[in-house]
Enzyme design. Structure first.
Site, PDB file in Angstrom:
ATOM      1  CD  GLU A  96       2.617   2.313   6.009  1.00 49.61           C
ATOM      2  OE1 GLU A  96       2.024   1.480   5.207  1.00 49.61           O
ATOM      3  OE2 GLU A  96       2.701   2.629   6.237  1.00 49.61           O
TER       4      GLU A  96
ATOM      5  CG  HIS B 144       5.608   6.073   5.412  1.00 47.87           C
ATOM      6  ND1 HIS B 144       6.770   5.950   5.755  1.00 47.87           N
ATOM      7  CD2 HIS B 144       4.897   5.246   4.995  1.00 47.87           C
ATOM      8  CE1 HIS B 144       6.830   4.181   5.387  1.00 47.87           C
ATOM      9  NE2 HIS B 144       5.680   3.988   4.189  1.00 47.87           N
TER      10      HIS B 144
ATOM     11  CB  SER C  57       5.110  -6.793   3.749  1.00 46.75           C
ATOM     12  OG  SER C  57       5.774  -6.940   3.938  1.00 46.75           O
TER      13      SER C  57
ATOM     14  CG  ASN D 207       4.087   5.558   0.093  1.00 44.44           C
ATOM     15  OD1 ASN D 207       4.818   6.279  -0.309  1.00 44.44           O
ATOM     16  ND2 ASN D 207       4.997   4.958   1.545  1.00 44.44           N
ATOM     17  CD1 TRP D 208       4.045   3.640  -6.264  1.00 45.40           C
ATOM     18  CD2 TRP D 208       4.486   5.482  -7.866  1.00 45.40           C
ATOM     19  NE1 TRP D 208       3.821   3.584  -7.681  1.00 45.40           N
ATOM     20  CE2 TRP D 208       3.613   4.624  -8.533  1.00 45.40           C
ATOM     21  CE3 TRP D 208       5.113   6.415  -9.020  1.00 45.40           C
ATOM     22  CZ2 TRP D 208       3.184   4.777 -10.308  1.00 45.40           C
ATOM     23  CZ3 TRP D 208       4.668   6.765  -9.825  1.00 45.40           C
ATOM     24  CH2 TRP D 208       3.492   6.101 -10.362  1.00 45.40           C
ATOM     25  CE  LYS D 209       7.881   2.732   1.298  1.00 43.03           C
ATOM     26  NZ  LYS D 209       7.860   1.700   2.256  1.00 43.03           N
TER      27      LYS D 209
ATOM     28  N   GLY E 222       8.375  -3.155   4.343  1.00 41.25           N
ATOM     29  CA  GLY E 222       9.382  -3.600   3.577  1.00 41.25           C
ATOM     30  C   GLY E 222      10.176  -4.565   3.712  1.00 41.25           C
TER      31      GLY E 222
ATOM     32  N   GLY F 125       3.228  -0.460  -0.838  1.00 39.39           N
ATOM     33  CA  GLY F 125       4.714   0.220  -0.813  1.00 39.39           C
ATOM     34  C   GLY F 125       5.512  -0.242  -2.241  1.00 39.39           C
ATOM     35  N   GLY F 126       6.370  -1.568  -1.634  1.00 43.09           N
ATOM     36  CA  GLY F 126       7.080  -2.241  -2.718  1.00 43.09           C
ATOM     37  C   GLY F 126       6.348  -2.716  -4.123  1.00 43.09           C
TER      38      GLY F 126
ATOM     39  CD  GLU G 170       9.891   4.384   4.345  1.00 38.18           C
ATOM     40  OE1 GLU G 170       9.769   5.137   3.372  1.00 38.18           O
ATOM     41  OE2 GLU G 170       9.667   3.030   4.448  1.00 38.18           O
TER      42      GLU G 170
HETATM   43  P1  PGA Z   1       6.072  -1.630   1.837  1.00 40.52           P
HETATM   44  O1  PGA Z   1       5.793  -0.679   2.532  1.00 40.52           O
HETATM   45  O2  PGA Z   1       4.349  -2.385   0.971  1.00 40.52           O
HETATM   46  O3  PGA Z   1       6.635  -2.131   0.653  1.00 40.52           O
HETATM   47  O4  PGA Z   1       6.087  -3.102   2.780  1.00 40.52           O
HETATM   48  C1  PGA Z   1       3.864  -0.256   2.378  1.00 40.52           C
HETATM   49  C2  PGA Z   1       4.572   1.503   2.927  1.00 40.52           C
HETATM   50  O5  PGA Z   1       5.935   2.103   3.263  1.00 40.52           O
HETATM   51  O6  PGA Z   1       3.717   2.120   3.195  1.00 40.52           O
END
Ligand code: PGA
Length: 247
Positions: free
Chosen positions: A166, A96, A208, A8-10, A172, A229-230, A98
């Site tokens: 999640e 998600h 994470s 997930n590159w956001k 994050g 994500g990251g 967010e």
């Molecule tokens: P993260 O993000 O790996 O940076 O914690 C995961 C996500 O939001 O899907």
């Protein structure tokens, strides 16, 4: 079931940066046993086109991070799942945390999106998760069950779907859930999905995830892969997670 590694590159990476990532990935991916793995990439909508060309050679699937529940129309700023499909996208990320927190998306909204995405023959990836206060007050299982039941209301169990658990407090933050927390929560979600009639639904963990914790997390029953994500923004850390999970 192949392990799934969803990136997930956001709201990161321009089309040029996405192309560079794909080029680097195509050079390094051969070191991984792709027969055991399914890679899914969720670039921002503006970078989808830049990833699609090379994705076909790499047996990697592309999806969008959000899509509205109509093919076209007066929905300023939204992504059309139908257009995403016509471009070659196979997946849509839905709900998600967010989107839920920053853009007020409700379970009912997610349900409409799941239904529409499936009607196009695309595969939704529904994200569920509790916030820290809910975990601390012992409400995690009830929150997750509510999200599953509302999000999947009247959704045909025969149609394909992926669920990603999640914990919001782990996204994050660098604070990954413990093995025990993931074990009991995934067991509960798996059992709940079965009781609701959904069989063979891949269940991903996200929050994470990095190479250092992927090995032990991937050995937990009912962890069928990760939503990352990251650590998915660099080819090396993305592939290292897949590699650590296969060892
Ligand atoms: P993260 O993000 O790996 O940076 O914690 C995961 C996500 O939001 O899907």
């Amino acid at each position: 079931m192949k392990k799934i590694f969803a990136a997930n590159w956001k709201m990161n990476k321009s089309p040029n940066e996405a192309r560079e990532f794909m080029n680097e990935l195509s050079q390094k991916i051969s070191k991984i046993d792709v027969n055991k793995i399914q890679f899914i990439l969720f670039p921002s909508a503006l970078a989808v086109d830049a990833t699609l060309g090379l994705s076909k050679n790499l047996s990697l699937s592309i999806g969008v991070q959000n899509a509205y529940f109509a093919g076209s129309g007066a929905f300023t700023g939204e992504n059309s799942a139908a257009v995403a499909k016509s471009m070659g996208c196979e997946y849509v990320l839905i709900g998600h945390s967010e989107r839920r927190t920053l853009f007020s998306e409700t379970d009912e909204f997610c349900q409409k999106k799941i239904s529409f995405v499936q009607s196009l023959g695309m595969i939704p990836m529904l994200c569920i998760g509790e916030v820290l206060a809910e975990r601390q007050s012992g409400q995690t299982f009830q929150v997750l069950k509510n999200q599953l039941h509302s999000g999947l209301k009247e959704i045909d169990p025969a149609k394909k779907i992926i669920v990603a658990y999640e914990p919001v407090w782990a996204i994050g933050t660098g604070q990954v859930a413990t093995v025990e927390q993931v074990r009991e929560t995934h067991a509960m979600i798996h059992a709940e999905l079965l009781a609701m009639g959904y069989q063979n639904v891949p269940l991903l963990y996200g929050g994470s995830v990095k190479a250092e914790n992927a090995g032990e997390l991937s050995r937990i029953p009912h962890v069928d892969g990760f939503l990352i994500g990251g650590a998915s923004l660099q080819v090396d850390s993305y592939l290292a997670i897949a590699q650590a999970s296969l060892n």
